[in-house]
Design a protein around this motif. Structure first.
Motif, mmCIF file in Angstrom:
data_model
loop_
_atom_site.group_PDB
_atom_site.id
_atom_site.type_symbol
_atom_site.label_atom_id
_atom_site.label_comp_id
_atom_site.label_asym_id
_atom_site.label_seq_id
_atom_site.Cartn_x
_atom_site.Cartn_y
_atom_site.Cartn_z
ATOM 1 N N ASP A 97 -3.439 23.030 15.411
ATOM 2 C CA ASP A 97 -2.366 23.159 14.420
ATOM 3 C C ASP A 97 -1.412 21.970 14.410
ATOM 4 O O ASP A 97 -0.885 21.608 13.352
ATOM 5 N N LEU A 98 -1.169 21.351 15.567
ATOM 6 C CA LEU A 98 -0.103 20.354 15.669
ATOM 7 C C LEU A 98 -0.564 18.906 15.568
ATOM 8 O O LEU A 98 0.225 18.029 15.217
ATOM 9 N N LEU A 99 -1.829 18.620 15.867
ATOM 10 C CA LEU A 99 -2.282 17.224 15.820
ATOM 11 C C LEU A 99 -2.139 16.570 14.447
ATOM 12 O O LEU A 99 -1.871 15.367 14.369
ATOM 13 N N PRO A 100 -2.290 17.301 13.331
ATOM 14 C CA PRO A 100 -2.105 16.648 12.031
ATOM 15 C C PRO A 100 -0.702 16.091 11.819
ATOM 16 O O PRO A 100 -0.501 15.285 10.900
ATOM 17 N N GLU A 101 0.278 16.471 12.643
ATOM 18 C CA GLU A 101 1.637 15.950 12.521
ATOM 19 C C GLU A 101 1.831 14.622 13.246
ATOM 20 O O GLU A 101 2.856 13.959 13.067
ATOM 21 N N ALA A 102 0.882 14.230 14.078
ATOM 22 C CA ALA A 102 1.068 13.074 14.954
ATOM 23 C C ALA A 102 0.793 11.752 14.244
ATOM 24 O O ALA A 102 -0.189 11.612 13.509
ATOM 25 N N ASP A 103 1.676 10.778 14.476
ATOM 26 C CA ASP A 103 1.483 9.421 13.964
ATOM 27 C C ASP A 103 0.599 8.595 14.893
ATOM 28 O O ASP A 103 -0.002 7.599 14.478
ATOM 29 N N ILE A 150 -10.299 16.812 18.350
ATOM 30 C CA ILE A 150 -9.124 15.939 18.375
ATOM 31 C C ILE A 150 -9.238 14.856 17.307
ATOM 32 O O ILE A 150 -8.295 14.592 16.552
ATOM 33 N N LEU A 151 -10.392 14.239 17.217
ATOM 34 C CA LEU A 151 -10.609 13.202 16.210
ATOM 35 C C LEU A 151 -10.497 13.771 14.801
ATOM 36 O O LEU A 151 -9.897 13.163 13.910
ATOM 37 N N GLU A 152 -11.057 14.931 14.592
ATOM 38 C CA GLU A 152 -11.049 15.551 13.270
ATOM 39 C C GLU A 152 -9.637 15.926 12.833
ATOM 40 O O GLU A 152 -9.285 15.789 11.654
ATOM 41 N N ARG A 153 -8.793 16.375 13.765
ATOM 42 C CA ARG A 153 -7.445 16.845 13.426
ATOM 43 C C ARG A 153 -6.401 15.738 13.475
ATOM 44 O O ARG A 153 -5.227 15.988 13.219
ATOM 45 N N SER A 154 -6.806 14.517 13.808
ATOM 46 C CA SER A 154 -5.847 13.418 13.961
ATOM 47 C C SER A 154 -5.975 12.383 12.851
ATOM 48 O O SER A 154 -5.736 11.192 13.071
ATOM 49 N N ASN A 210 6.404 1.712 15.921
ATOM 50 C CA ASN A 210 6.220 2.409 14.653
ATOM 51 C C ASN A 210 6.068 3.925 14.716
ATOM 52 O O ASN A 210 6.650 4.623 13.890
ATOM 53 N N PRO A 211 5.291 4.493 15.637
ATOM 54 C CA PRO A 211 5.074 5.937 15.565
ATOM 55 C C PRO A 211 6.364 6.731 15.797
ATOM 56 O O PRO A 211 7.216 6.331 16.575
ATOM 57 N N LYS A 212 6.480 7.854 15.097
ATOM 58 C CA LYS A 212 7.609 8.747 15.334
ATOM 59 C C LYS A 212 7.196 9.899 16.238
ATOM 60 O O LYS A 212 7.890 10.250 17.181
ATOM 61 N N VAL A 213 6.044 10.490 15.939
ATOM 62 C CA VAL A 213 5.532 11.605 16.737
ATOM 63 C C VAL A 213 4.260 11.157 17.438
ATOM 64 O O VAL A 213 3.306 10.715 16.793
ATOM 65 N N VAL A 214 4.256 11.239 18.762
ATOM 66 C CA VAL A 214 3.103 10.846 19.552
ATOM 67 C C VAL A 214 2.568 12.079 20.271
ATOM 68 O O VAL A 214 3.317 12.756 20.994
ATOM 69 N N ALA A 215 1.291 12.384 20.073
ATOM 70 C CA ALA A 215 0.642 13.467 20.802
ATOM 71 C C ALA A 215 -0.057 12.886 22.026
ATOM 72 O O ALA A 215 -0.747 11.867 21.925
ATOM 73 N N VAL A 216 0.136 13.525 23.166
ATOM 74 C CA VAL A 216 -0.525 13.114 24.400
ATOM 75 C C VAL A 216 -1.430 14.266 24.840
ATOM 76 O O VAL A 216 -0.952 15.366 25.122
ATOM 77 N N ILE A 217 -2.720 14.004 24.870
ATOM 78 C CA ILE A 217 -3.705 15.026 25.245
ATOM 79 C C ILE A 217 -4.060 14.850 26.707
ATOM 80 O O ILE A 217 -4.712 13.885 27.095
ATOM 81 N N GLY A 218 -3.601 15.779 27.537
ATOM 82 C CA GLY A 218 -3.732 15.663 28.984
ATOM 83 C C GLY A 218 -2.380 15.231 29.531
ATOM 84 O O GLY A 218 -1.876 14.172 29.152
ATOM 85 N N ASN A 219 -1.775 16.055 30.360
ATOM 86 C CA ASN A 219 -0.433 15.765 30.858
ATOM 87 C C ASN A 219 -0.469 14.575 31.815
ATOM 88 O O ASN A 219 -0.921 14.702 32.959
ATOM 89 N N MET A 220 -0.029 13.427 31.326
ATOM 90 C CA MET A 220 0.004 12.181 32.112
ATOM 91 C C MET A 220 1.469 11.782 32.263
ATOM 92 O O MET A 220 2.016 11.069 31.397
ATOM 93 N N PRO A 221 2.153 12.246 33.313
ATOM 94 C CA PRO A 221 3.605 12.061 33.440
ATOM 95 C C PRO A 221 4.101 10.636 33.254
ATOM 96 O O PRO A 221 5.111 10.428 32.558
ATOM 97 N N PRO A 222 3.459 9.594 33.840
ATOM 98 C CA PRO A 222 3.980 8.234 33.620
ATOM 99 C C PRO A 222 3.956 7.825 32.151
ATOM 100 O O PRO A 222 4.888 7.170 31.669
#
Length: 247
Positions: free
Chosen positions: A156-162, A179-183, A110-122
């Motif tokens: 600025d960008l977290l409000p765009e994340a599904d 993060i919780l507040e902006r998501s 379902n999600p279109k835009v996924v935000a990943v907090i912390g660069n986790m390559p896998p």
């Protein structure tokens, strides 16, 4: 402050006299080992870039002493506190019915835009293979790559994340509340990684929807690997699991 609430719930959850078997503020993970009717090992990612002075006010280490300082401004005390809370969580968790999944499987289609907090390559590569638009944020410049965004852009960008996938270290570095507040738009907010070993009851009502973490299957071997500084070795003695958090 989420970490303060987690601390208070953890202290109330202590139902027996635990023995503090071993602990260390170390790389790659800080760890705390406790023993009651059985042993339980909790870890927390050590963030050396966050450390100022290598000093702690804890003079008589105990499970309670570590947890009491989980919301300290001293990152050493916060990290030991988080590892202690995770040890307590792992002791009380019943993982017999918890599915062995990773974050990529958990998100579905379902999600279109996924935000990943912390660069986790896998995680990032798995999400991109499935066609998601992935925004990757990272505080530590040493972990940046060509597609990584500074964590300064999260506001600025977290409000765009599904959907939002957050490294458990965000609880330690103090960014989890923002993060919780902006998501608010996100239908799923997943706390992941070894630092996310928390009991879901400690996060009830926080906005976190899932915990995707690791449970140690062989405590003695995992502890040895931690003392040898082995990231992969520790993970090899653990199994992944996913738990839902009550809203």
């Amino acid at each position: 402050m989420l970490l303060r609430k987690v601390k208070q719930r953890a202290l109330k959850a202590i139902g027996e006299d635990f023995r503090l078997v071993d602990f260390s503020f170390a790389l790659p993970y800080t760890y705390v080992l406790i023993e009651g009717r059985r042993r339980a090992l909790g870890v927390a990612m050590t963030l050396p870039e966050e450390v100022g002075r290598y000093r702690s006010s804890i003079e008589e280490p105990s499970l309670e002493a570590f947890i009491e300082r989980a919301d300290s401004i001293n990152v050493i005390e916060r990290t030991l506190g988080m590892a202690a809370i995770n040890a307590l969580s792992q002791y009380y968790l019943d993982l017999s019915g918890a599915p062995d999944k990773d974050v990529v499987e958990l998100l579905g289609e379902n999600p279109k835009v996924v935000a990943v907090i912390g660069n986790m390559p896998p995680v990032v590569s798995g999400l991109r293979r499935r066609g998601f638009e992935v925004l990757v944020f990272e505080r530590n410049p040493k972990l940046w790559d060509r597609d990584t965004l500074s964590d300064a852009l999260e506001y600025d960008l977290l409000p765009e994340a599904d959907a939002v996938v957050v490294s458990g270290s965000a609880v330690i570095n103090g960014s989890i509340d923002m993060i919780l507040e902006r998501s608010k738009k996100a239908r799923a907010l997943i706390l992941t990684g070894p630092t996310a070993q928390l009991h879901p009851d400690f996060l009830r009502g926080s906005g976190v929807t899932h915990l995707a973490s690791m449970s140690v299957t062989n405590v003695e071997r995992a502890l040895l690997k931690l003392k040898l500084g082995s990231f992969r070795g520790f993970e090899g003695e653990s199994r992944k699991y996913v738990l839902e958090v009550e809203p």
